[in-house]
Design a protein around this motif. Structure first.
Motif, short mmCIF file in Angstrom:
data_model
loop_
_atom_site.label_atom_id
_atom_site.label_comp_id
_atom_site.label_asym_id
_atom_site.label_seq_id
_atom_site.Cartn_x
_atom_site.Cartn_y
_atom_site.Cartn_z
N LEU A 160 88.73 165.69 -56.73
CA LEU A 160 88.64 164.45 -57.49
C LEU A 160 87.50 163.52 -57.08
O LEU A 160 86.86 162.90 -57.93
CB LEU A 160 89.98 163.71 -57.45
N ALA A 161 87.25 163.42 -55.77
CA ALA A 161 86.18 162.51 -55.32
C ALA A 161 84.83 162.96 -55.88
O ALA A 161 83.97 162.14 -56.22
CB ALA A 161 86.15 162.46 -53.80
N ALA A 171 87.49 157.01 -55.95
CA ALA A 171 88.21 157.80 -54.94
C ALA A 171 88.09 157.15 -53.56
O ALA A 171 89.07 157.03 -52.82
CB ALA A 171 87.66 159.23 -54.92
N CYS A 203 84.80 162.14 -59.68
CA CYS A 203 84.54 160.72 -60.00
C CYS A 203 83.03 160.48 -60.16
O CYS A 203 82.61 159.62 -60.91
CB CYS A 203 85.06 159.81 -58.88
N LEU A 254 88.65 163.06 -65.67
CA LEU A 254 89.44 162.74 -64.47
C LEU A 254 90.93 162.82 -64.76
O LEU A 254 91.73 163.17 -63.89
CB LEU A 254 89.11 161.32 -63.96
N CYS A 296 93.19 159.18 -59.50
CA CYS A 296 93.08 159.73 -58.14
C CYS A 296 94.46 160.00 -57.56
O CYS A 296 94.61 160.82 -56.66
CB CYS A 296 92.35 158.74 -57.21
#
Ligand code: P1T
Length: 387
Positions: free
Chosen positions: A9-10, A253, A13, A68, A184
């Motif tokens: 996820l980071a 994130a 983003c 996302l 997140c």
């Protein structure tokens, strides 16, 4: 090419939605202010026609958040309330919606004071933590479950998987206000929900400098219907706002990591404090839905509410003594905010209704920012000592 597929996820983003400008290679999407777009030939419009329908800057934000949230289409709005209102546009007069009783006060107002009167929609407000109660409220005209989890301001958790299972059996759409969790921490579409809604004014924007809303849908057909409703009603995000929100999402994130770490420490600290009667935070073992939160969320979010011993006088003393925390409405910014639901986010409810829901006069909601936790705890310690 989509650079972020399969990444964590980071990384997503930063890279999701291909926000690099295709025309120039600009790594930051340009703010396109044009309201209209030249049509190459009569009867042959280009990809953009008129900015109420679509705009390149807004599109970049929508692609980013849609990805996302594991959805197929994002739609950005001028505010969270505009995003919520447009979900209701999917319904017909006489349709019935089931929603939790304890959700953001503005959503309650839209549902029970506005759309009931102007659209003839019907609403039932139930305890959504008890799905048997939700099931009993289903009518032949029930078309939508509105879910907010964690809830504002009592941080109750609703079971998304079980809600979807119930909805499927009755042909009901499930929309989730995911503002408190952010993608997140929780991705409702991955549990089979149909629509995710955000007040991007909060964590997605992240800097208390831009109002916005965003809906993401799981299905192309639903996306087309919502695009059509948004064009009809027109509550879109402007290009400057879309740009600021997109810029915020890039650091989401990182910010959520610190927001959540600070909040967990703070919740445990408050839980031990003699001036605090009760703490609401899903990350605490004592939270009634802690196990469910641990199962469906990747973290516990970053809002903590607590009941201060005393009444309005003590709340006032506490609030006025804060220094690092700012007394203000809203949440999700880099700066720590302290709010009082009874006179702020839920002031439009009657005192009786608030008491019923547990939104007491001595309930305080904190949105810990990303400052140093030692300074935040010292601030709370000082303010509590004076109460
Ligand atoms: O303020 P706006 O961007 O229109 O978003 C409305 C909204 C929707 N959903 C949730 C869960 C929210 O918390 C909000 C806005 N909430 C506040 C302003 C508040 O202080 O709680």
């Amino acid at each position: 090419m989509n650079k972020s597929t399969g990444h964590k996820l980071a990384t997503r983003c930063i890279h999701a939605g291909n926000t690099v400008d295709a025309a120039t290679g600009a790594v930051v999407p340009p703010i396109v202010t044009s309201t209209t777009f030249e049509q190459p030939a009569f009867g042959e419009p280009g990809p953009f026609v008129y900015s109420r329908a679509s705009n390149p800057t807004r599109d970049a934000l929508e692609r980013l958040v849609a990805e996302l949230e594991s959805g197929v289409r994002g739609l950005a709005f001028a505010s969270g309330m505009a995003a919520t209102a447009t979900i209701l546009e999917l319904l017909d007069a006489g349709d019935h919606v089931i929603a939790p009783a304890d959700i953001y006060g503005g959503t309650l107002r839209l549902f029970s004071e506005v759309r009931t009167r102007t659209f003839g929609l019907e609403f039932s407000f139930v305890n959504f933590c008890d799905l048997a109660e939700v099931e009993r409220a289903i009518r032949p005209n029930t078309k939508l479950f509105w879910v907010e989890t964690p809830t504002n301001p009592l941080l109750r958790i609703m079971d998304l998987e079980a809600t979807v299972a119930l909805a499927r059996g009755h042909g009901v759409l499930v929309a989730v206000d995911n503002t408190f969790a952010t993608p997140c921490v929780q991705r409702p579409l991955e549990f089979g929900c149909d629509i995710v809604m955000h007040s991007t004014t909060k964590y997605l924007g992240g800097h208390s400098d831009v109002l916005g809303g965003l809906n993401v849908v799981a299905d192309e057909e639903l996306g087309r219907r919502m695009v059509s409703m948004r064009s009809a009603v027109g509550g879109v995000a402007g290009p400057f706002d879309a740009y600021l929100t997109l810029r915020g999402v890039k650091t989401l994130a990182l910010r959520m990591e610190r927001h959540q770490a600070n909040t967990m420490v703070m919740a445990r600290w408050l839980d031990e404090h003699p001036k605090v009667e009760q703490v609401y935070y899903p990350g605490l073992d004592s939270h009634p839905q802690h196990a469910l939160a641990a199962k469906q969320m990747d973290g516990f979010g970053a809002v903590v509410s607590f009941v201060l011993r005393g009444g309005l006088a003590e709340v006032g003393t506490f609030m006025n003594a804060l220094d690092v925390f700012t007394l203000a409405e809203s949440l999700g910014g880099v700066e720590s905010l302290a709010g009082h639901p009874a006179t702020m986010s839920h002031s439009n409810l009657t005192a009786g209704r608030r008491a019923q829901l547990g939104i007491l006069d001595n309930l305080i909601r904190l949105s810990p920012g990303i400052e140093d936790i030692d300074d935040l705890l010292a601030d709370l310690d000082y303010a509590l000592a004076g109460c």
